[in-house]
Design a protein around this motif. Structure first.
Motif, mmCIF file in Angstrom:
data_model
loop_
_atom_site.group_PDB
_atom_site.id
_atom_site.type_symbol
_atom_site.label_atom_id
_atom_site.label_comp_id
_atom_site.label_asym_id
_atom_site.label_seq_id
_atom_site.Cartn_x
_atom_site.Cartn_y
_atom_site.Cartn_z
ATOM 1 N N GLU A 1 0.804 -1.225 0.000
ATOM 2 C CA GLU A 1 0.000 0.000 0.000
ATOM 3 C C GLU A 1 0.833 1.269 0.000
ATOM 4 O O GLU A 1 0.337 2.338 -0.319
ATOM 5 C CB GLU A 1 -0.922 0.022 1.233
ATOM 6 N N SER B 1 0.407 -0.489 -12.726
ATOM 7 C CA SER B 1 -0.114 -0.073 -11.423
ATOM 8 C C SER B 1 0.503 -0.916 -10.320
ATOM 9 O O SER B 1 0.901 -2.051 -10.533
ATOM 10 C CB SER B 1 -1.632 -0.201 -11.391
ATOM 11 N N GLY B 2 0.553 -0.340 -9.127
ATOM 12 C CA GLY B 2 1.172 -1.033 -7.999
ATOM 13 C C GLY B 2 2.243 -0.146 -7.409
ATOM 14 O O GLY B 2 2.988 0.502 -8.142
ATOM 15 N N ASP B 3 2.301 -0.117 -6.057
ATOM 16 C CA ASP B 3 3.216 0.827 -5.435
ATOM 17 C C ASP B 3 4.676 0.534 -5.747
ATOM 18 O O ASP B 3 5.502 1.432 -5.870
ATOM 19 C CB ASP B 3 3.006 0.821 -3.927
ATOM 20 N N LYS C 1 -5.150 -10.064 -12.653
ATOM 21 C CA LYS C 1 -5.471 -8.879 -11.851
ATOM 22 C C LYS C 1 -4.375 -8.725 -10.799
ATOM 23 O O LYS C 1 -4.419 -9.370 -9.736
ATOM 24 C CB LYS C 1 -6.828 -9.039 -11.175
ATOM 25 N N ASN D 1 -3.670 -6.492 -8.726
ATOM 26 C CA ASN D 1 -4.051 -5.952 -7.426
ATOM 27 C C ASN D 1 -4.638 -7.022 -6.508
ATOM 28 O O ASN D 1 -4.749 -6.814 -5.310
ATOM 29 C CB ASN D 1 -5.077 -4.833 -7.617
ATOM 30 N N GLU D 2 -4.987 -8.156 -7.089
ATOM 31 C CA GLU D 2 -5.574 -9.222 -6.274
ATOM 32 C C GLU D 2 -4.597 -10.380 -6.073
ATOM 33 O O GLU D 2 -4.995 -11.458 -5.644
ATOM 34 C CB GLU D 2 -6.876 -9.706 -6.931
ATOM 35 N N GLU E 1 -5.555 -7.542 9.751
ATOM 36 C CA GLU E 1 -5.700 -6.587 10.849
ATOM 37 C C GLU E 1 -4.552 -6.644 11.842
ATOM 38 O O GLU E 1 -4.365 -5.736 12.627
ATOM 39 C CB GLU E 1 -7.024 -6.834 11.596
ATOM 40 N N TYR F 1 -4.019 12.819 -9.287
ATOM 41 C CA TYR F 1 -2.571 12.624 -9.492
ATOM 42 C C TYR F 1 -2.210 12.771 -10.971
ATOM 43 O O TYR F 1 -1.371 12.034 -11.494
ATOM 44 C CB TYR F 1 -2.107 11.276 -8.942
ATOM 45 N N LYS G 1 -5.866 5.476 -5.579
ATOM 46 C CA LYS G 1 -4.608 5.474 -4.833
ATOM 47 C C LYS G 1 -4.245 4.091 -4.294
ATOM 48 O O LYS G 1 -3.132 3.888 -3.824
ATOM 49 C CB LYS G 1 -4.655 6.492 -3.702
ATOM 50 N N LEU G 2 -5.218 3.156 -4.370
ATOM 51 C CA LEU G 2 -4.901 1.788 -3.979
ATOM 52 C C LEU G 2 -4.035 1.085 -5.023
ATOM 53 O O LEU G 2 -3.509 0.014 -4.785
ATOM 54 C CB LEU G 2 -6.195 0.983 -3.812
ATOM 55 N N PHE G 3 -3.926 1.696 -6.179
ATOM 56 C CA PHE G 3 -3.241 1.032 -7.292
ATOM 57 C C PHE G 3 -1.852 1.586 -7.545
ATOM 58 O O PHE G 3 -1.313 1.440 -8.624
ATOM 59 C CB PHE G 3 -4.116 1.117 -8.550
ATOM 60 N N GLY G 4 -1.290 2.228 -6.543
ATOM 61 C CA GLY G 4 0.075 2.703 -6.684
ATOM 62 C C GLY G 4 0.295 3.979 -5.919
ATOM 63 O O GLY G 4 -0.652 4.636 -5.483
ATOM 64 N N TYR H 1 -11.680 -2.951 -12.206
ATOM 65 C CA TYR H 1 -12.054 -3.166 -10.805
ATOM 66 C C TYR H 1 -13.442 -2.622 -10.477
ATOM 67 O O TYR H 1 -13.856 -2.615 -9.320
ATOM 68 C CB TYR H 1 -10.985 -2.563 -9.890
ATOM 69 N N THR I 1 -15.870 -7.603 -3.635
ATOM 70 C CA THR I 1 -14.473 -7.893 -3.309
ATOM 71 C C THR I 1 -13.776 -6.609 -2.902
ATOM 72 O O THR I 1 -13.946 -5.575 -3.547
ATOM 73 C CB THR I 1 -13.779 -8.475 -4.561
ATOM 74 N N LEU J 1 -11.186 -3.794 -2.739
ATOM 75 C CA LEU J 1 -10.245 -3.321 -3.764
ATOM 76 C C LEU J 1 -8.813 -3.357 -3.264
ATOM 77 O O LEU J 1 -7.876 -3.414 -4.045
ATOM 78 C CB LEU J 1 -10.593 -1.873 -4.155
ATOM 79 N N SER J 2 -8.640 -3.295 -1.928
ATOM 80 C CA SER J 2 -7.273 -3.195 -1.420
ATOM 81 C C SER J 2 -6.547 -4.527 -1.405
ATOM 82 O O SER J 2 -5.327 -4.555 -1.534
ATOM 83 C CB SER J 2 -7.260 -2.566 -0.031
ATOM 84 N N ASP J 3 -7.243 -5.639 -1.241
ATOM 85 C CA ASP J 3 -6.507 -6.901 -1.218
ATOM 86 C C ASP J 3 -7.217 -8.053 -1.927
ATOM 87 O O ASP J 3 -6.768 -9.194 -1.846
ATOM 88 C CB ASP J 3 -6.183 -7.309 0.230
ATOM 89 N N GLY J 4 -8.318 -7.759 -2.606
ATOM 90 C CA GLY J 4 -8.983 -8.800 -3.377
ATOM 91 C C GLY J 4 -9.736 -9.811 -2.545
ATOM 92 O O GLY J 4 -10.179 -10.843 -3.041
ATOM 93 N N ARG J 5 -9.875 -9.543 -1.247
ATOM 94 C CA ARG J 5 -10.568 -10.482 -0.358
ATOM 95 C C ARG J 5 -12.073 -10.229 -0.440
ATOM 96 O O ARG J 5 -12.495 -9.067 -0.528
ATOM 97 C CB ARG J 5 -10.089 -10.227 1.070
ATOM 98 N N LEU K 1 -11.523 -1.933 10.740
ATOM 99 C CA LEU K 1 -11.697 -2.317 9.332
ATOM 100 C C LEU K 1 -12.378 -1.169 8.570
ATOM 101 O O LEU K 1 -11.972 -0.814 7.458
ATOM 102 C CB LEU K 1 -12.554 -3.581 9.251
ATOM 103 N N ARG L 1 -10.396 4.530 0.683
ATOM 104 C CA ARG L 1 -11.493 4.713 -0.287
ATOM 105 C C ARG L 1 -11.808 3.384 -0.987
ATOM 106 O O ARG L 1 -11.981 3.334 -2.202
ATOM 107 C CB ARG L 1 -11.148 5.782 -1.337
#
Lengths: 529, 304
Positions: free
Chosen positions: A51, A124-126, A176, A178-179, A199, A411, B31-34, B54, B78, B80-84, B260, B268
């Protein structure tokens, strides 16, 4: 909330001062378990799912290796044993043999080729790397050859020491990114991800077969503790061994007085600046920006807002210790000169002592991120400094997302901006190479993707073109120095300071942390070698 | 039937708000994508492709239709931050929050009601005034501040309790204590006020005039009607506290629904926000419905 924070700080400081000093234990150079406190979840720790850049990318790089690693201001071998080039355009990289992925499969040149092509397809991806400068990549036995679109002497530092290698056999099925799950967090690095709870955190277990040697720590536990105060409290009790939060200047003495707590400190390349919206009058005039910049005492900001724990800003932007190099230019502060220059611009004092320029009072809004204590304090000091020269500043504090929406919507600099002045900062990687620095100033939004002030100047663009045309490190350093000189004249923003890095750790848990400029202590070098 | 329709309308409005509010916040899930620096390099087409892939780039009516379908088929989407799956994320966090909130509510309720009754009975004595003053102070304490105070005292100075986390009884002590102490004043003040109203009401005064012994008067004639509004407050608190424990869960790094939700808002993460808001909404509505349904059982007058 602000009131509560002050009360908490006062309470912590008082109780800390009243407490008896615990006995000092010997510093540990190896450990069974080290517990690191981070502030938020970092996803599944792959190069596409972390993240944040810090500490997310640092954790990813404990699992995934790069072809080279940054060492000091240069690079050293990692998965590649050398860098062979004659023109800084074609790079041949012999690969280390006998290296295996953490699932036992061999690491090969095909993985390197796959990684480059995968990053090209997935931007994409940090920790995803922009590999577009690489025109072709070819496997050649136990080596790979990369050919760039244009010569780039900074290519090894900028890309090869940052691009995490991906195992082809696991990632070729990923659509994907991101997943990507924890089953994809398999690298060649010193640690393997063995447990993840969103968590609560992560467990990283030492990779005994690591090519760089067995890590000095068997298990790294990474716990998510959102509150800074809780992180430092847990550090005092020994529940965590290292906090990734930069110790606030006000808390440093209190932490340092604890016998079992050490502070690892050094240079960080994160910058803080006063950004002008150069598309909005009067900040579209360099002479106005220069006059205002001369009213701001950056040394005083370091002394007051950072309690001395930082370096005053170079008007040319670049940190004096950055690998980019170039001479550090002296601060511009000169109140009398600022007044004279404003007079010369025709800005005459009006009602309430506020100058009037082009028929409008010199009264502007300065945006600042509400979550940054040092920027809030600095903004207030700048307001007072500019008042001395007859310029009125109204400080507006905004949450980070609201601020970004005004300053850098989506951005994307092509989408414009809506502010007068803002406190802003860039993370350390922006200062690592001159190729990244030019993106702050280039008037072409494609190349100037970080030019959030909308700055445009033909002289600066020419200096950038000359820098990009250089093919040797020496010539590039010269061109970078020339660019810095131009920036100091044009001042699209005023660089205020670079805050020092200071990270608190338990000496009795593990004291093997080594400082790397720009990375801090959370990197593989702290655990291996 | 009318009441069911009313609750249905509340849920429908809440669903609409749960969908719209995340999208009204500044920023978005991109912003979750980079990192911002990485995102700034993307072309418009590349951004659109991610948003489409997504789901958050599609037209709003289409997204809303998907959301509603998901709610009614119990598929919350699902993260967006971890696909869970969102349901899985909530399913893991909710029990922790219920444990924290449930324990706190029980202790707060028992203590608050007992002290509230005592405060009302002793309203003209020094002890009653002391209780009232203490309750007002407790009611005004910021939970964040008290949590940090307890961490410093019991975690750092005395080193007898863990400062963060979950998993053992010891981990529960400080967050529960914080919630109990900051919630006690409310229960105390409400019970005291309700008890005083009943004690000065005509039926109780008549009973007193008839010579009913004071202890019996309190137990048989005053306590039951005085606790009727408290029963409603307890149920409402359960609904609200599930979301209101965000601060406590953040301070103590406690892995519950509050944290959470906080993480989802910060990132977001639209599907996760929608899911978390939905659970919080349903909890509040359900507790209200239970209060409505059980009130007539406790108060025969309400059955008419």
């Amino acid at each position: 909330m602000k009131y509560s924070a002050v009360l908490v700080f006062a309470l912590v400081a008082t109780l800390a001062a009243c407490s008896g000093a615990p006995a000092q234990r010997p510093a540990a150079q190896a450990a069974k378990t080290v517990t690191i406190a981070i502030s938020s979840d970092e996803g599944t720790l792959t190069p596409f799912t972390n993240e944040s850049g810090y500490p997310g990318d640092n954790l990813v790089k404990l699992i995934f290796d790069t072809l080279l690693v940054q060492k000091g201001e240069s690079v050293a071998p990692s998965l590649a044993t050398a860098v062979e080039t004659t023109d800084n355009k074609v790079f041949r990289l012999p690969l280390r043999t006998g290296v295996t992925w953490q699932d036992g499969r061999p690491f090969t040149a095909a993985d390197v080729v796959f990684s480059v092509e995968f990053y090209r397809e997935n931007l994409s991806g940090d920790s995803a790397i922009d590999v577009r400068p690489i025109r072709t990549v070819k496997a050649d036995g136990d080596a790979v050859t990369m050919t760039l679109a244009a010569p780039d002497p900074e290519f090894p530092l900028r890309i090869l020491s940052d691009m995490a290698m991906l195992p082809k056999h696991l990632w070729e099925s990923v659509t994907k990114v991101n997943e990507a799950g924890t089953d994809k967090a398999i690298g060649t690095g010193p640690f393997r991800l063995t447990a993840y709870d969103k968590e609560r955190g992560y467990t990283l277990t030492a990779n005994p077969g690591y090519f760089g040697g067995k890590p000095k720590v068997d298990t790294v536990k990474v716990n998510v503790i959102p509150q800074e105060t809780t992180q430092f409290a847990a550090l005092r009790t020994g529940e965590v061994s290292l906090s990734v939060r930069n110790v606030p200047p006000q808390q440093r003495a209190s932490l340092q007085s604890q016998p079992n707590i050490g502070i690892a400190e050094g240079t960080e390349f994160a910058s803080t600046m006063l950004q002008f919206n150069t598309t909005r009058p009067p900040f579209d005039r360099a002479e106005v920006r220069r006059a205002l910049a001369k009213a701001v005492d950056v040394r005083d900001l370091v002394k007051t807002a950072l309690l001395g724990q930082g370096t005053p800003g170079n008007p040319g932007f670049v940190h004096p210790e950055s690998p980019v190099g170039g001479p550090a230019l002296p601060p511009l502060f000169d109140v009398e000169a600022a007044k004279r220059e404003l007079d010369a611009l025709g800005a005459k004092p009006g009602p309430g002592g506020v100058r009037t320029l082009d028929g409008k009072p010199m009264s502007y809004e300065l945006l600042v991120q509400s979550t940054s204590t040092d920027r809030l304090r600095s903004a207030e000091l700048i307001r007072d400094m500019l008042k001395n020269v007859g310029v009125e500043i109204k400080v507006t504090s905004l949450d980070p997302d609201s601020l970004d929406t005004k300053v850098w919507p989506d951005y994307d600099v092509k989408k414009g901006r809506n502010y007068d002045l803002t406190m802003w900062g860039w993370s350390a990687p922006v200062m690592q190479t001159s190729s990244q620095i030019v993106s702050l100033f280039d008037s072409d939004p494609e190349d100037g993707n970080l030019n959030i002030g909308g700055f445009a100047d033909a002289g600066v663009d020419k200096a950038i073109d000359e820098l990009k045309a250089t093919t040797t490190p020496e010539k590039r350093a010269e061109a970078a120095a020339a660019l810095q000189q131009k920036i100091a004249e044009q001042l699209p923003f005023l660089t205020l300071y670079y805050r020092n890095g200071a990270y608190a750790y338990r000496k009795d848990a593990y004291a093997g942390w080594t400082w790397q400029n720009g990375l801090g202590v959370l990197h593989s070098g702290s655990f291996v070698g | 039937m009318r009441r069911i329709l009313e609750y249905g309308a509340v849920v429908v409005i809440a669903l609409l708000l749960n969908f719209l509010l995340p999208r009204a916040l500044p920023g978005g899930p991109m912003k979750l994508f980079g990192s911002p620096e990485a995102l700034s390099r993307l072309t418009e087409a590349e951004r659109a492709q991610i948003a489409q892939q997504y789901g958050f780039g599609r037209p709003l009516p289409e997204q809303f239709a998907d959301y509603l379908t998901g709610v009614f088929t119990l598929d919350l989407g699902t993260s967006l931050s971890d696909g869970r799956p969102v349901a899985e994320a909530i399913g893991e966090a909710l029990p922790w929050t219920l444990l924290l909130v449930g324990t706190s509510i029980v202790i707060t309720c028992v203590l608050g009601v007992a002290l509230g009754v005592l405060g009302a009975l002793r309203r003209r004595r020094g002890g009653g005034a002391g209780l009232l003053g203490t309750a007002i102070v407790l009611d005004s304490l910021p939970a964040f501040w008290l949590g940090m105070l307890l961490i410093v005292v019991f975690g750092v100075q005395l080193n007898v309790l863990p400062t963060y986390g979950a998993g053992t009884l010891a981990h529960l002590v400080l967050p529960v204590t914080t919630l109990v102490v900051t919630g006690l004043g409310y229960f105390f003040l409400y019970t005291r006020s309700s008890m005083l109203t009943v004690l000065t009401s005509e039926p109780v005064q008549h009973a007193h005039a008839r010579g009913v012994p004071y202890g019996r008067l309190v137990r048989r004639h005053a306590l039951r009607p005085a606790l009727l509004p408290v029963h409603t407050i307890v149920l409402m608190e359960i609904g609200f506290l599930a979301g209101g424990s965000i601060v406590i869960e953040t301070v103590f790094a406690y892995p519950g629904l509050g944290r959470l939700t906080f993480g989802a808002i910060s990132a977001r993460d639209y599907p996760l926000m929608q899911g978390a808001f939905l659970v919080l909404t349903l909890m509040v509505v359900a507790m209200n419905a239970i209060a409505d349904a059980t009130y007539p059982l406790l108060d025969p007058r309400a059955r008419q």
